[in-house]
Design a protein around this motif. Structure first.
Motif, short mmCIF file in Angstrom:
data_model
loop_
_atom_site.label_atom_id
_atom_site.label_comp_id
_atom_site.label_asym_id
_atom_site.label_seq_id
_atom_site.Cartn_x
_atom_site.Cartn_y
_atom_site.Cartn_z
N THR A 140 5.57 -6.09 -13.10
CA THR A 140 5.88 -5.37 -11.86
C THR A 140 7.37 -5.09 -11.89
N HIS A 141 7.78 -3.96 -11.36
CA HIS A 141 9.20 -3.63 -11.39
C HIS A 141 9.78 -3.74 -10.00
N ARG A 142 10.46 -2.68 -9.54
CA ARG A 142 11.22 -2.85 -8.28
C ARG A 142 10.51 -2.37 -7.02
N HIS A 143 9.78 -1.26 -7.16
CA HIS A 143 9.19 -0.67 -5.95
C HIS A 143 7.66 -0.65 -6.10
N ILE A 144 7.04 -1.41 -5.24
CA ILE A 144 5.62 -1.69 -5.44
C ILE A 144 4.81 -1.27 -4.21
N ALA A 145 3.70 -0.60 -4.45
CA ALA A 145 2.76 -0.30 -3.36
C ALA A 145 1.56 -1.21 -3.49
N VAL A 146 1.14 -1.79 -2.38
CA VAL A 146 -0.09 -2.58 -2.37
C VAL A 146 -1.06 -1.85 -1.45
N VAL A 147 -2.19 -1.45 -1.99
CA VAL A 147 -3.16 -0.68 -1.20
C VAL A 147 -4.18 -1.64 -0.61
N GLY A 148 -4.28 -1.67 0.71
CA GLY A 148 -5.21 -2.59 1.38
C GLY A 148 -4.46 -3.43 2.40
N VAL A 149 -5.17 -3.87 3.45
CA VAL A 149 -4.51 -4.65 4.52
C VAL A 149 -5.26 -5.93 4.87
N GLY A 150 -5.87 -6.55 3.84
CA GLY A 150 -6.55 -7.83 4.07
C GLY A 150 -5.65 -8.98 3.61
N THR A 169 11.55 -7.48 -7.57
CA THR A 169 11.09 -6.73 -6.39
C THR A 169 12.23 -6.36 -5.44
N GLN A 170 12.28 -5.07 -5.10
CA GLN A 170 13.20 -4.64 -4.03
C GLN A 170 12.43 -4.23 -2.79
N SER A 171 11.29 -3.55 -3.01
CA SER A 171 10.49 -3.18 -1.84
C SER A 171 9.01 -3.24 -2.16
N VAL A 172 8.27 -3.65 -1.15
CA VAL A 172 6.80 -3.64 -1.24
C VAL A 172 6.33 -2.84 -0.03
N VAL A 173 5.47 -1.85 -0.27
CA VAL A 173 4.91 -1.12 0.86
C VAL A 173 3.41 -1.32 0.87
N ILE A 174 2.91 -1.74 2.02
CA ILE A 174 1.46 -1.94 2.17
C ILE A 174 0.87 -0.66 2.73
N VAL A 175 -0.09 -0.10 2.00
CA VAL A 175 -0.67 1.19 2.38
C VAL A 175 -2.03 0.94 3.03
N ALA A 176 -2.18 1.42 4.26
CA ALA A 176 -3.42 1.18 5.01
C ALA A 176 -4.10 2.49 5.33
N VAL A 298 1.54 -0.22 -8.69
CA VAL A 298 0.58 -0.10 -7.58
C VAL A 298 -0.50 -1.16 -7.77
N LEU A 299 -0.77 -1.90 -6.72
CA LEU A 299 -1.81 -2.93 -6.78
C LEU A 299 -2.91 -2.58 -5.77
N PHE A 300 -4.14 -2.56 -6.23
CA PHE A 300 -5.26 -2.27 -5.34
C PHE A 300 -5.89 -3.54 -4.82
N ALA A 301 -5.81 -3.75 -3.52
CA ALA A 301 -6.43 -4.92 -2.90
C ALA A 301 -7.46 -4.42 -1.90
N ILE A 302 -8.47 -3.74 -2.42
CA ILE A 302 -9.46 -3.10 -1.54
C ILE A 302 -10.85 -3.71 -1.74
N GLY A 303 -10.87 -4.95 -2.24
CA GLY A 303 -12.15 -5.63 -2.46
C GLY A 303 -12.65 -5.41 -3.86
N ASP A 304 -13.65 -6.19 -4.24
CA ASP A 304 -14.17 -6.16 -5.61
C ASP A 304 -15.64 -5.80 -5.62
N ARG A 305 -16.12 -5.52 -6.81
CA ARG A 305 -17.54 -5.16 -6.95
C ARG A 305 -18.24 -6.23 -7.79
#
Ligand SMILES: Cc1cc2nc3c(=O)[nH]c(=O)nc-3n(C[C@H](O)[C@H](O)[C@H](O)COP(=O)(O)OP(=O)(O)OC[C@H]3O[C@@H](n4cnc5c(N)ncnc54)[C@H](O)[C@@H]3O)c2cc1C
Length: 457
Positions: A140-150, A169-176, A298-305
């Motif tokens: 992971t580098h400096r600017h990270i998006a995490v997709v999901g709000v669980g 890490t400098q910034s993490v943005v949680i995308v909902a 970018v990390l996807f935290a939207i559940g698993d299958r």
């Protein structure tokens, strides 16, 4: 012998195995990983040491039952170590699948396979040092998006934000996808990351989406949202320094743009509006507006299958289960939708029944309830003459598969203890697969030496 097989040694599988063993059955647990525990060992946040060691002790107690037999480092599935047909050839009276939800959800977006785009569960396995993931590159580098709000999204953000000297890490943005009133995390989890949130920035974001929420009757006034979902934010006085945690609501990933090295550099987001469904529920719908985020991870935290590689029949929700007779009744029986019948003697439980649903306590309860259902079935069937544990070991060894059994888990614990004493007391853990297997072999050789030395005196 009327033996019962359990596939998976997470909370659901271990508590199911315990229940079946206490009912008098010989229980063989097949587990992909060397150590038992599943996500209770390799998912729960590393600093929750009390919870993790409490669960570990309970798994050890279940494994200590004389009629529980452990086959670790054996992955069941059509394309893995042992197919379902091979497992069936050992003649179990029933098979309980507690294999969790191992497949990642893919959105099928442009650039989704860019370097730096990961499924959160893989990243969690990596930082929790699961042997199959520990050496894989999850940089992971400096600017990270995490997709999901669980809670998983919050755990991952916490890992990225904490222990700053070890990370960039400098910034993490949680995308909902939806609005601030539809977040799924608990107050207990968000508390860990609230010191990284600027109240001023959060208020600006809430004002940005407020009118769109109001259109479906949601009051997203900053004070309301903060009181409900960020209860400790008020106590955080000054503006936090880097790293920062931000939120971006009403946004869905649309595409990823990689740089020349193939690593993600831009995340294109569609702006969403909220619409009311006929049943009163609220859904997000993409508009033509879009936003662009500069990110390198970018990390996807939207559940698993569920993993189709296991070979169980699949339905729209994952592994297919018998349609419930009453609307709220839980169903555990494996179902073949093509033939419209159950697979007799096959059951699913825990996250293998309902992917990414609930905490370890719920998985435990579901494992026990599934075992109860299996016991009802077992009382109706004749003894199929299940192979002995030794015969099963021989069959698996003949395929060149290196099983780690219960006794070897004991050797591993001793090897770790021995190394821990030499290196760093109480903190050393063998994590690479090769090193684990080698340590077990060395410990066995050492034990043999000690026995022969004892015999010689
Ligand atoms: C990031 C994260 C954080 C969490 N934090 C918490 C927390 O703080 N508190 C809490 O209570 N809960 C937490 N949970 C939830 C908890 O971990 C789950 O509820 C629970 O572990 C699910 O149990 P399970 O037995 O159904 O599945 P799992 O725990 O996933 O276990 C599945 C087992 O099956 C094995 N397996 C998989 N495929 C195969 C195969 N083909 N053949 C053989 N074996 C196989 C795996 O090796 C694993 O041992 C967290 C979950 C995640 C993802």
């Amino acid at each position: 012998m009327k033996g019962v097989f359990v596939v998976g040694a997470g909370p659901a599988g271990m508590f199911a195995a315990r229940r079946l063993a206490l009912a008098g059955y010989e229980v063989c647990v097949f587990n992909r990983d060397i150590r038992p525990g599943g996500l209770a060992q390799y998912g729960i946040y590393p600093l929750k040491t009390k919870m993790k060691s409490g669960l570990r002790k309970q798994f050890e107690q279940a494994l200590a039952l004389p009629n529980v037999h452990y086959f670790g480092h054996v992955q069941i599935g059509e394309s893995y170590d042992l197919s379902l047909a091979e497992l069936e050839s050992f003649r179990p009276a029933a098979i309980l699948f507690a294999s969790g939800a191992q497949g990642a959800k893919k959105l099928g977006l442009q650039g989704e396979n860019a370097y730096g785009v990961y499924a959160a569960k893989d990243y969690v396995y990596h930082y929790n040092q699961l042997e199959s993931h520990v050496s894989r590159d999850f940089s992971t580098h400096r600017h990270i998006a995490v997709v999901g709000v669980g809670n998983v999204a919050i755990d991952v953000a916490r890992w990225l934000l904490e222990d700053k000297p070890a990370k960039h890490t400098q910034s993490v943005v949680i995308v909902a996808r939806r609005g601030p009133l539809d977040v799924k995390f608990d107050a207990k989890e968000i508390e860990h990351v609230e010191p990284y949130i600027s109240r001023r920035e959060l208020v600006t974001e809430l004002e940005r989406v407020r009118a769109r929420c109001a259109r479906v009757g949601q009051d997203a006034a900053p004070d309301t949202v903060i009181a409900k979902h960020f209860p400790h934010l008020d106590e955080v006085g000054s503006e936090p320094a880097v790293p920062r945690l931000r939120f971006r609501f009403l946004s869905s990933p649309k595409a990823f743009v990689p740089n020349r090295e193939g690593r993600v550099q831009l995340l294109i987001l569609a702006d969403n509006e909220l619409v009311q469904n006929a049943d009163g529920s609220v859904a997000a719908r993409a508009t033509d507006e879009q936003a662009v985020l500069d990110v390198d991870t970018v990390l996807f935290a939207i559940g698993d299958r569920h993993d189709p590689g296991i070979g169980l029949p699949m339905g729209p929700e994952g592994f297919a289960v018998k349609p419930a007779e009453q609307p709220d009744a839980a169903s555990y029986e494996v179902w073949d939708p093509a033939e419209g019948r159950v697979h007799p003697g096959q059951f699913v439980m825990g996250w293998a029944r309902r992917a990414s649903t609930g905490l370890a306590g719920l998985a435990r309860h579901d494992g026990e309830a599934g075992a109860e259902r299996a016991l009802g079935y077992l009382s109706t069937v004749a003894d199929p003459g299940t192979m002995s544990v030794e015969q099963i070991h021989e069959r698996i060894a003949a395929k060149g598969i290196r099983v780690v059994d219960k006794e070897e888990l004991g050797l591993l614990a001793r090897a770790e203890e021995r190394r821990g004493q030499v290196d760093a007391p109480n903190s050393f853990h063998l994590i690479e697969e090769g090193a684990i297997l080698q340590a077990i072999d060395e410990e066995r050789a050492l034990e043999a030496l000690e026995v022969s030395a004892g015999g010689a005196t």
